[in-house]
Design a protein around this motif. Structure first.
Motif, mmCIF file in Angstrom:
data_model
loop_
_atom_site.group_PDB
_atom_site.id
_atom_site.type_symbol
_atom_site.label_atom_id
_atom_site.label_comp_id
_atom_site.label_asym_id
_atom_site.label_seq_id
_atom_site.Cartn_x
_atom_site.Cartn_y
_atom_site.Cartn_z
ATOM 1 N N ASP A 106 -7.868 55.434 -68.829
ATOM 2 C CA ASP A 106 -8.337 54.108 -68.436
ATOM 3 C C ASP A 106 -8.839 54.142 -66.995
ATOM 4 N N PRO A 107 -10.130 53.907 -66.760
ATOM 5 C CA PRO A 107 -10.645 53.962 -65.391
ATOM 6 C C PRO A 107 -10.091 52.863 -64.485
ATOM 7 N N TYR A 108 -9.617 51.772 -65.055
ATOM 8 C CA TYR A 108 -9.102 50.675 -64.242
ATOM 9 C C TYR A 108 -7.648 50.897 -63.826
ATOM 10 N N SER A 109 -7.016 51.928 -64.374
ATOM 11 C CA SER A 109 -5.608 52.171 -64.050
ATOM 12 C C SER A 109 -5.416 52.553 -62.586
ATOM 13 N N ILE A 110 -6.408 53.139 -61.945
ATOM 14 C CA ILE A 110 -6.294 53.477 -60.520
ATOM 15 C C ILE A 110 -6.275 52.201 -59.676
ATOM 16 N N ILE A 111 -7.018 51.190 -60.080
ATOM 17 C CA ILE A 111 -7.008 49.902 -59.374
ATOM 18 C C ILE A 111 -5.653 49.224 -59.549
ATOM 19 N N ASN A 112 -5.130 49.263 -60.775
ATOM 20 C CA ASN A 112 -3.805 48.696 -61.019
ATOM 21 C C ASN A 112 -2.730 49.433 -60.222
ATOM 22 N N ALA A 113 -2.858 50.756 -60.122
ATOM 23 C CA ALA A 113 -1.886 51.544 -59.350
ATOM 24 C C ALA A 113 -1.968 51.196 -57.866
ATOM 25 N N ARG A 114 -3.171 50.990 -57.362
ATOM 26 C CA ARG A 114 -3.339 50.584 -55.964
ATOM 27 C C ARG A 114 -2.680 49.237 -55.709
ATOM 28 N N ASP A 115 -2.910 48.282 -56.611
ATOM 29 C CA ASP A 115 -2.300 46.962 -56.470
ATOM 30 C C ASP A 115 -0.779 47.044 -56.600
ATOM 31 N N PHE A 116 -0.301 47.889 -57.503
ATOM 32 C CA PHE A 116 1.132 48.098 -57.690
ATOM 33 C C PHE A 116 1.782 48.579 -56.390
ATOM 34 N N LEU A 117 1.166 49.552 -55.753
ATOM 35 C CA LEU A 117 1.725 50.080 -54.504
ATOM 36 C C LEU A 117 1.578 49.102 -53.348
ATOM 37 N N VAL A 170 7.775 43.433 -52.851
ATOM 38 C CA VAL A 170 7.946 42.877 -54.196
ATOM 39 C C VAL A 170 8.831 43.844 -54.999
ATOM 40 N N PRO A 171 9.821 43.349 -55.748
ATOM 41 C CA PRO A 171 10.667 44.237 -56.556
ATOM 42 C C PRO A 171 9.860 44.992 -57.615
ATOM 43 N N ILE A 172 10.349 46.172 -57.986
ATOM 44 C CA ILE A 172 9.614 47.033 -58.929
ATOM 45 C C ILE A 172 9.402 46.343 -60.268
ATOM 46 N N HIS A 173 10.414 45.664 -60.788
ATOM 47 C CA HIS A 173 10.266 45.031 -62.104
ATOM 48 C C HIS A 173 9.198 43.935 -62.089
ATOM 49 N N ASP A 184 -3.232 38.959 -55.815
ATOM 50 C CA ASP A 184 -4.019 38.743 -54.609
ATOM 51 C C ASP A 184 -3.046 38.457 -53.475
ATOM 52 N N ILE A 185 -3.263 39.093 -52.358
ATOM 53 C CA ILE A 185 -2.401 38.888 -51.202
ATOM 54 C C ILE A 185 -3.124 37.951 -50.250
ATOM 55 N N VAL A 186 -2.509 36.816 -49.986
ATOM 56 C CA VAL A 186 -3.107 35.789 -49.151
ATOM 57 C C VAL A 186 -2.390 35.786 -47.811
ATOM 58 N N LYS A 187 -3.126 35.983 -46.733
ATOM 59 C CA LYS A 187 -2.535 35.939 -45.398
ATOM 60 C C LYS A 187 -2.560 34.490 -44.919
ATOM 61 N N ILE A 188 -1.381 33.945 -44.696
ATOM 62 C CA ILE A 188 -1.282 32.551 -44.278
ATOM 63 C C ILE A 188 -0.765 32.427 -42.850
ATOM 64 N N SER A 189 -0.623 33.543 -42.174
ATOM 65 C CA SER A 189 0.002 33.505 -40.844
ATOM 66 C C SER A 189 -0.869 32.825 -39.791
ATOM 67 N N GLY A 190 -2.173 32.839 -39.936
ATOM 68 C CA GLY A 190 -3.043 32.270 -38.917
ATOM 69 C C GLY A 190 -3.435 30.824 -39.136
#
Length: 137
Positions: free
Chosen positions: A75-86, A93-96, A109-115
């Motif tokens: 699956d070519p999209y599995s590398i993107i999922n692995a990147r998001d997983f890491l 975030v917990p592994i499960h 999606d990671i949203v930066k709300i600090s600013g």
């Protein structure tokens, strides 16, 4: 019901031939305070990624995790999922919870709300609203 992913696996992909022509590589930088957490759970993380035929290298000196596709990756999209997983794991975030990213209909999606605001109290209230009751979002 036609499942497109299964159709393409059966039609175009076989276990002896890899559909990926070029190896993809990503590097994820993780914070120092997550180093102990990631190194303790590294065996589990590696097994999860090996199941999806992703090669991982854990570099403690540079605080870096390198991932790349292998010859067996289907699956070519599995590398993107692995990147998001890491990325999720490096954010604490917990592994499960993070393994749900490998499901077909789940994205992150990671949203930066600090600013958004200067006042800490307002920031904490907004963060609580975004996270929701019992971390539901």
């Amino acid at each position: 019901k036609l499942n497109i992913k299964e159709y393409f696996k059966e039609t175009f992909f076989s276990q002896t031939k890899t559909p990926i022509v070029i190896d993809s590589k990503f590097s994820i930088i993780f914070p120092k305070y997550q180093e102990k957490n990631l190194s303790e759970k590294w065996y589990i993380i590696q097994r999860i990624l090996r199941f999806h035929n992703i090669i991982t290298i854990f570099n403690l000196k540079k605080s870096l995790i390198e991932i790349s596709t292998s010859d067996k990756t289907i699956d070519p999209y599995s590398i993107i999922n692995a990147r998001d997983f890491l990325k999720l794991l490096s954010r604490g975030v917990p592994i499960h919870q993070a393994t749900k990213i490998f499901n077909e209909n789940i994205f992150c999606d990671i949203v930066k709300i600090s600013g958004f605001t200067e006042k800490k109290k307002i920031f904490l209230n907004r963060r609580k609203r975004i996270i929701g009751n019992n971390g539901s979002t």
